[in-house]
Design a protein around this motif. Structure first.
Motif, PDB file in Angstrom:
ATOM      1  N   LEU A 114       1.087  -1.239  -0.111  1.00 45.29           N
ATOM      2  CA  LEU A 114      -0.154   0.105   0.067  1.00 45.29           C
ATOM      3  C   LEU A 114       0.658   1.065   0.207  1.00 45.29           C
ATOM      4  CD1 LEU A 114      -3.004  -0.901   2.201  1.00 45.29           C
ATOM      5  CD2 LEU A 114      -2.764  -1.119  -0.408  1.00 45.29           C
ATOM      6  N   GLN A 267       0.600  -0.693  15.266  1.00 45.22           N
ATOM      7  CA  GLN A 267      -0.324  -0.850  14.147  1.00 45.22           C
ATOM      8  C   GLN A 267      -0.900  -2.118  14.237  1.00 45.22           C
ATOM      9  OE1 GLN A 267       0.736  -3.527  11.545  1.00 45.22           O
ATOM     10  NE2 GLN A 267      -0.895  -3.132  10.394  1.00 45.22           N
ATOM     11  N   ILE A 270      -6.626  -5.387   9.791  1.00 42.33           N
ATOM     12  CA  ILE A 270      -7.914  -5.367   9.907  1.00 42.33           C
ATOM     13  C   ILE A 270      -8.538  -6.609  10.105  1.00 42.33           C
ATOM     14  CG2 ILE A 270      -8.305  -3.636   8.073  1.00 42.33           C
ATOM     15  CD1 ILE A 270      -8.542  -5.996   5.957  1.00 42.33           C
ATOM     16  N   ASN A 272     -11.463  -9.440  12.331  1.00 45.64           N
ATOM     17  CA  ASN A 272     -11.794  -9.659  13.802  1.00 45.64           C
ATOM     18  C   ASN A 272     -10.728 -10.021  14.674  1.00 45.64           C
ATOM     19  OD1 ASN A 272     -14.609  -9.533  13.106  1.00 45.64           O
ATOM     20  ND2 ASN A 272     -14.279 -11.460  11.948  1.00 45.64           N
ATOM     21  N   VAL A 273      -9.592 -10.818  14.194  1.00 49.54           N
ATOM     22  CA  VAL A 273      -8.520 -11.003  15.082  1.00 49.54           C
ATOM     23  C   VAL A 273      -8.011  -9.600  15.700  1.00 49.54           C
ATOM     24  CG1 VAL A 273      -6.285 -12.131  15.296  1.00 49.54           C
ATOM     25  CG2 VAL A 273      -8.347 -13.333  14.209  1.00 49.54           C
ATOM     26  N   GLU A 294      -3.111   1.820   9.722  1.00 50.27           N
ATOM     27  CA  GLU A 294      -3.450   2.422   8.761  1.00 50.27           C
ATOM     28  C   GLU A 294      -5.066   2.483   8.762  1.00 50.27           C
ATOM     29  OE1 GLU A 294      -1.978  -0.499   5.969  1.00 50.27           O
ATOM     30  OE2 GLU A 294      -3.198  -1.912   6.662  1.00 50.27           O
ATOM     31  N   GLY A 362      -2.923 -10.009  10.630  1.00 54.57           N
ATOM     32  CA  GLY A 362      -3.400 -11.407  10.358  1.00 54.57           C
ATOM     33  C   GLY A 362      -2.392 -12.156   9.321  1.00 54.57           C
ATOM     34  N   VAL A 364      -2.712 -15.880   6.711  1.00 63.52           N
ATOM     35  CA  VAL A 364      -3.407 -17.121   6.243  1.00 63.52           C
ATOM     36  C   VAL A 364      -2.809 -18.389   6.757  1.00 63.52           C
ATOM     37  CG1 VAL A 364      -4.032 -18.698   4.124  1.00 63.52           C
ATOM     38  CG2 VAL A 364      -4.307 -16.065   4.086  1.00 63.52           C
ATOM     39  N   ASN A 384      -7.227 -11.347  -0.476  1.00 65.35           N
ATOM     40  CA  ASN A 384      -7.698  -9.755  -0.316  1.00 65.35           C
ATOM     41  C   ASN A 384      -6.493  -9.033  -0.980  1.00 65.35           C
ATOM     42  OD1 ASN A 384     -10.090 -10.460   1.040  1.00 65.35           O
ATOM     43  ND2 ASN A 384      -9.036 -10.338   2.820  1.00 65.35           N
TER      44      ASN A 384
HETATM   45  O1  0RQ Z   1     -12.659 -17.382   5.685  1.00 66.03           O
HETATM   46  O2  0RQ Z   1     -14.820 -16.581   6.785  1.00 66.03           O
HETATM   47  O3  0RQ Z   1     -14.599 -17.886   4.705  1.00 66.03           O
HETATM   48  O4  0RQ Z   1     -14.057 -19.249   6.794  1.00 66.03           O
HETATM   49  O5  0RQ Z   1      -9.780 -16.746   5.526  1.00 66.03           O
HETATM   50  O6  0RQ Z   1      -9.980 -15.484   8.006  1.00 66.03           O
HETATM   51  O7  0RQ Z   1      -9.446 -16.389  10.517  1.00 66.03           O
HETATM   52  O8  0RQ Z   1     -11.233 -14.698   9.892  1.00 66.03           O
HETATM   53  O9  0RQ Z   1      -8.847 -13.932   9.989  1.00 66.03           O
HETATM   54  O10 0RQ Z   1     -10.327 -11.828   9.220  1.00 66.03           O
HETATM   55  O11 0RQ Z   1      -7.948 -11.635  10.245  1.00 66.03           O
HETATM   56  O12 0RQ Z   1      -8.333 -12.270   7.880  1.00 66.03           O
HETATM   57  C1  0RQ Z   1      -4.974 -13.095   6.231  1.00 66.03           C
HETATM   58  C2  0RQ Z   1      -7.360 -12.791   5.262  1.00 66.03           C
HETATM   59  C3  0RQ Z   1      -7.140 -12.983   7.551  1.00 66.03           C
HETATM   60  C4  0RQ Z   1      -6.339 -10.943   6.598  1.00 66.03           C
HETATM   61  C5  0RQ Z   1      -6.349 -12.505   6.485  1.00 66.03           C
HETATM   62  C6  0RQ Z   1      -9.758 -18.080   5.719  1.00 66.03           C
HETATM   63  C7  0RQ Z   1     -10.715 -18.415   6.875  1.00 66.03           C
HETATM   64  C8  0RQ Z   1     -11.787 -17.059   6.654  1.00 66.03           C
HETATM   65  C9  0RQ Z   1     -10.329 -15.165   7.189  1.00 66.03           C
HETATM   66  P1  0RQ Z   1     -14.159 -17.943   5.969  1.00 66.03           P
HETATM   67  P2  0RQ Z   1      -9.835 -15.072   9.586  1.00 66.03           P
HETATM   68  P3  0RQ Z   1      -8.907 -12.348   9.376  1.00 66.03           P
HETATM   69  C10 0RQ Z   1      -4.006  -4.208   7.373  1.00 66.03           C
HETATM   70  C11 0RQ Z   1      -2.799  -5.123   6.797  1.00 66.03           C
HETATM   71  C12 0RQ Z   1      -3.693  -9.279   4.411  1.00 66.03           C
HETATM   72  C13 0RQ Z   1      -3.638  -7.937   4.497  1.00 66.03           C
HETATM   73  C14 0RQ Z   1      -3.135  -7.226   5.711  1.00 66.03           C
HETATM   74  C15 0RQ Z   1      -5.866 -10.337   5.190  1.00 66.03           C
HETATM   75  C16 0RQ Z   1     -10.774 -16.047   6.178  1.00 66.03           C
HETATM   76  O13 0RQ Z   1      -5.656 -10.772   7.603  1.00 66.03           O
HETATM   77  O14 0RQ Z   1      -6.300 -10.025   4.284  1.00 66.03           O
HETATM   78  O15 0RQ Z   1      -2.706  -7.972   6.672  1.00 66.03           O
HETATM   79  N1  0RQ Z   1      -4.400  -9.934   5.422  1.00 66.03           N
HETATM   80  N2  0RQ Z   1      -3.377  -5.964   5.988  1.00 66.03           N
HETATM   81  O16 0RQ Z   1     -11.253 -19.575   6.976  1.00 66.03           O
HETATM   82  C17 0RQ Z   1      -7.506 -21.209   3.573  1.00 66.03           C
HETATM   83  C18 0RQ Z   1      -5.953 -21.102   5.496  1.00 66.03           C
HETATM   84  C19 0RQ Z   1      -6.636 -19.901   5.869  1.00 66.03           C
HETATM   85  C20 0RQ Z   1      -7.984 -19.487   5.380  1.00 66.03           C
HETATM   86  C21 0RQ Z   1      -7.671 -18.472   6.932  1.00 66.03           C
HETATM   87  N3  0RQ Z   1      -4.739 -21.159   5.952  1.00 66.03           N
HETATM   88  N4  0RQ Z   1      -6.252 -21.516   4.321  1.00 66.03           N
HETATM   89  N5  0RQ Z   1      -8.401 -20.147   4.106  1.00 66.03           N
HETATM   90  N6  0RQ Z   1      -8.547 -18.704   6.165  1.00 66.03           N
HETATM   91  N7  0RQ Z   1      -6.546 -19.180   7.084  1.00 66.03           N
HETATM   92  C22 0RQ Z   1      -5.112  -3.821   6.545  1.00 66.03           C
HETATM   93  C23 0RQ Z   1      -4.924  -3.342   4.834  1.00 66.03           C
HETATM   94  O17 0RQ Z   1      -3.763  -3.567   4.755  1.00 66.03           O
HETATM   95  C24 0RQ Z   1      -5.877  -2.503   4.323  1.00 66.03           C
END
Ligand code: 0RQ
Length: 505
Positions: A114, A267, A270, A272-273, A294, A362, A364, A384
């Motif tokens: 970003l 920092q 985004i 729920n975690v 951010e 967060g 994956v 995302n």
């Molecule tokens: O999907 O709801 O369909 O089951 O990913 O996972 O555990 O709810 O966690 O909301 O914190 O998202 C990495 C996506 C985590 C996010 C990511 C599936 C899981 C669920 C969401 P369902 P959770 P979160 C600041 C910083 C990159 C950008 C970033 C993200 C969904 O934190 O987009 O950090 N990060 N930016 O089931 C397959 C796995 C999985 C999986 C989770 N190992 N394999 N699916 N999921 N782990 C913000 C900005 O930059 C703007």
């Protein structure tokens, strides 16, 4: 009603969204405002989608190239994708319809850090922007643009685009005037100078955006709310992750590596975690913390109210409906504790390194050596995008990644032998947190890291991880970072074939 447009020059440019969309040609590169559901234009995207559909019905092409701050809303990314009006998109996006088109290869997508996007457009690495379509909350008598709930890349899009369309949204509170801090001297090499910000609460810019009125081809009046993300209530797993982050902070305070009681600017990513981590800080009784982040989401607002956080610097104010009401009812109070900056400043590596930000994002999945995948399911399907996680993780004083130890009802382990896609290398990962504890990887060799990572994996997967690691170490010439290469991605393959990573399923 035009009382938000106080400059005669701009009042004379008022048009409808359809008239503005008419000006935009097939293939145009457009810089839109918008960051995590906040401050995206509400009218022009719908008009563009309508235009695309009517041209497509006549067999004529119409698609645009979409640049934003970060994710917008279904009302921008979703409807444009569903009208087949997007040929290219960057950076972060969370819309389901667009995600499907990106993963099918129908829409070209580049996953940019970003903090990098504005400078890469300015440096000419990417498209030259034909248009900027920017939401603001008003225009003052001098023609200054009063920003709305996000700044994102707006400053750069307004500077770089040949033509500008402004959406003045009356829904956005006028009291936001003064919250923003727009720094105008970032420049590109060889003209770049140090950015004079040394604390999270410094103000170094102006409270408004500027635009050359000559470039403005349309001003549209709108009145519509931001997307307003809903949060799910904290569950036991996310609560435990939050508590483990607090335990880690207490260890650091006791060791003298973080200032007692005030920590360093935080920092938080985004979702729920991230929200759960903030709630953990409140439960632990912290007061007067600063955030250099951010997005300001619901959790952060609650912490400002309770005094846990005294200052939150970000690029967007991204609130759920309940939090919007709370914010509007107490806007004068919150404004004293919030600064919104362009994302090239909120996510700036120089500033993150200087002020010592504690980065919490967060993920994956992570592997036993600490490489992190933030973006792709099973190595191929984009979720995302990397967002700001790389900006903060690489440059943070401490870089923390967080995740529940399992996903998809236990069919997936978040700790794997080898990540299926790399966003953050082992060199950028200092701490990994699950509901089972924190793995402090600092100062550890790869083999010591593996032990620490296996200890925070879900108990159902620990034996399976240990078995892989021990067999990897036992091989002749196991090397610095032991692996069994043909098996390194076998967990993902098993998931794709059987629907589960478990060896015994
Ligand atoms: O999907 O709801 O369909 O089951 O990913 O996972 O555990 O709810 O966690 O909301 O914190 O998202 C990495 C996506 C985590 C996010 C990511 C599936 C899981 C669920 C969401 P369902 P959770 P979160 C600041 C910083 C990159 C950008 C970033 C993200 C969904 O934190 O987009 O950090 N990060 N930016 O089931 C397959 C796995 C999985 C999986 C989770 N190992 N394999 N699916 N999921 N782990 C913000 C900005 O930059 C703007």
């Amino acid at each position: 009603n035009t009382d938000r447009i106080r400059s005669e020059v701009f009042r004379s440019k008022i048009v409808t969204a359809d008239e503005a969309a008419e000006l935009i040609h097939d293939g145009a590169a457009i810089g839109f405002s918008g960051f995590v559901g906040a401050g995206y234009p509400k009218a022009v995207p719908a008009a563009l989608a309508k235009k695309a559909e009517s041209l497509h019905a006549k067999g004529e092409p119409f698609q645009v190239r979409v640049y934003t701050g970060a994710s917008t809303d279904h009302a921008l990314d979703g409807i444009l994708a569903e009208s087949d009006a997007v040929s290219f998109r960057t950076p972060f996006s969370t819309d389901g319809s667009l995600r499907r088109q990106i993963n099918s290869g129908h829409v070209g997508y580049i996953d940019t850090h970003l903090s990098h996007l504005a400078q890469q457009v300015e440096e000419g690495f990417l498209d030259h922007l034909d248009f900027a379509v920017i939401e603001i909350s008003g225009i003052d008598e001098e023609g200054h643009l009063i920003p709305s709930t996000s700044l994102g890349n707006n400053k750069t899009w307004l500077e770089q685009a040949d033509k500008v369309i402004l959406e003045v949204n009356e829904w956005q509170p006028e009291a936001l005037n003064g919250v923003h801090d727009v720094y105008y001297s970032v420049d590109v090499p060889p003209h770049r100078k140090p950015i004079p910000l040394v604390t999270a609460h410094d103000r170094i810019g102006r409270p408004w955006l500027e635009v050359d009125p000559e470039k403005v081809v349309g001003v549209i009046e709108t009145e519509g709310g931001d997307r307003n993300t809903k949060f799910t209530p904290l569950d036991d797993v996310s609560k435990a992750i939050g508590d483990n982050v607090v335990r880690f902070f207490q260890q650091e305070e006791a060791a003298g590596r973080l200032p007692k009681g005030t920590l360093l600017p935080l920092q938080s990513g985004i979702g729920n975690v991230a929200n759960a981590v903030l709630a953990g800080l409140e439960r632990a009784g912290y007061k007067g913390l600063e955030c250099f982040s951010e997005v300001i989401q619901d959790g952060m607002l609650a912490l400002i109210k309770s005094g846990t956080v005294s200052l939150a610097s970000a690029t967007a104010l991204s609130l759920s409906p309940d939090a919007v009401d709370e914010f509007r009812d107490n806007i004068d109070f919150y404004n004293k504790h919030i600064i919104l900056r362009p994302q090239e400043i909120s996510n700036n590596p120089e500033l993150i390194r200087r002020i010592g930000v504690v980065a919490m994002n967060g993920m994956v999945e992570a592997d036993i050596y600490g490489n992190v995948n933030s973006t792709h399911v099973a190595g191929t399907k984009m979720i995302n995008g990397i967002g700001g996680s790389g900006d903060f993780a690489r440059n943070g004083y401490i870089s923390i990644f967080l995740s529940p130890s399992e996903a998809k009802g236990g069919k997936i382990s978040a700790i794997v032998p080898f990540v299926s896609h790399v966003d953050h290398t082992e060199h950028d990962t200092m701490v990994v947190v699950t509901e089972y504890g924190f793995a402090d990887l600092r100062g550890k060799t790869p083999r010591q890291r593996a032990e620490a990572m296996i200890a925070i994996a879900h108990p159902d997967y620990r034996d399976q991880l240990r078995d892989y690691f021990e067999r990897a170490c036992a091989r002749p010439n196991a090397g610095q970072t032991p692996h069994i290469l043909p098996e390194a991605l076998s967990w993902h393959q098993r998931f794709l074939e059987t629907g589960s990573m478990r060896a015994d399923d």
